[in-house]
Design a protein around this motif. Structure first.
Motif, mmCIF file in Angstrom:
data_model
loop_
_atom_site.group_PDB
_atom_site.id
_atom_site.type_symbol
_atom_site.label_atom_id
_atom_site.label_comp_id
_atom_site.label_asym_id
_atom_site.label_seq_id
_atom_site.Cartn_x
_atom_site.Cartn_y
_atom_site.Cartn_z
ATOM 1 N N LEU A 1 3.608 5.568 -5.860
ATOM 2 C CA LEU A 1 3.386 5.586 -7.306
ATOM 3 C C LEU A 1 2.234 6.514 -7.681
ATOM 4 N N LEU A 2 1.204 6.575 -6.854
ATOM 5 C CA LEU A 2 0.096 7.491 -7.093
ATOM 6 C C LEU A 2 0.574 8.941 -7.020
ATOM 7 N N ALA A 3 1.409 9.233 -6.044
ATOM 8 C CA ALA A 3 1.955 10.589 -5.927
ATOM 9 C C ALA A 3 2.839 10.924 -7.129
ATOM 10 N N LEU B 1 1.144 -4.587 -7.840
ATOM 11 C CA LEU B 1 0.065 -5.029 -6.963
ATOM 12 C C LEU B 1 -0.305 -6.484 -7.238
ATOM 13 N N VAL B 2 -0.434 -6.843 -8.489
ATOM 14 C CA VAL B 2 -0.764 -8.223 -8.841
ATOM 15 C C VAL B 2 0.344 -9.167 -8.377
ATOM 16 N N LYS C 1 0.831 -1.205 0.000
ATOM 17 C CA LYS C 1 0.000 0.000 0.000
ATOM 18 C C LYS C 1 0.864 1.253 0.000
ATOM 19 N N ALA C 2 1.961 1.224 0.728
ATOM 20 C CA ALA C 2 2.856 2.382 0.770
ATOM 21 C C ALA C 2 3.481 2.624 -0.597
#
Length: 54
Positions: free
Chosen positions: A9-11, A43-44, A3-4
């Protein structure tokens, strides 16, 4: 932990949309999808490892 890394990666994707990072392969704003695809693959992979050892 996954999750971190996904939040990081989202940021990075958000930063890429605002101002390109200039890394190889990430020269244009429209290249943010590469970061999102990398996060999805990670993630996968991490979910598969967790299911394998559970």
């Amino acid at each position: 932990m996954s999750k971190a890394i996904l939040l990081i990666l989202l940021a990075l994707s958000a930063i890429q949309l605002i101002r390109p990072l200039g890394w190889p392969g990430l020269k244009k704003r429209s290249d943010f999808w590469k970061l999102a695809l990398g996060g999805l693959i990670f993630l996968v992979f991490s979910i598969s490892l967790i299911a394998l050892f559970d």
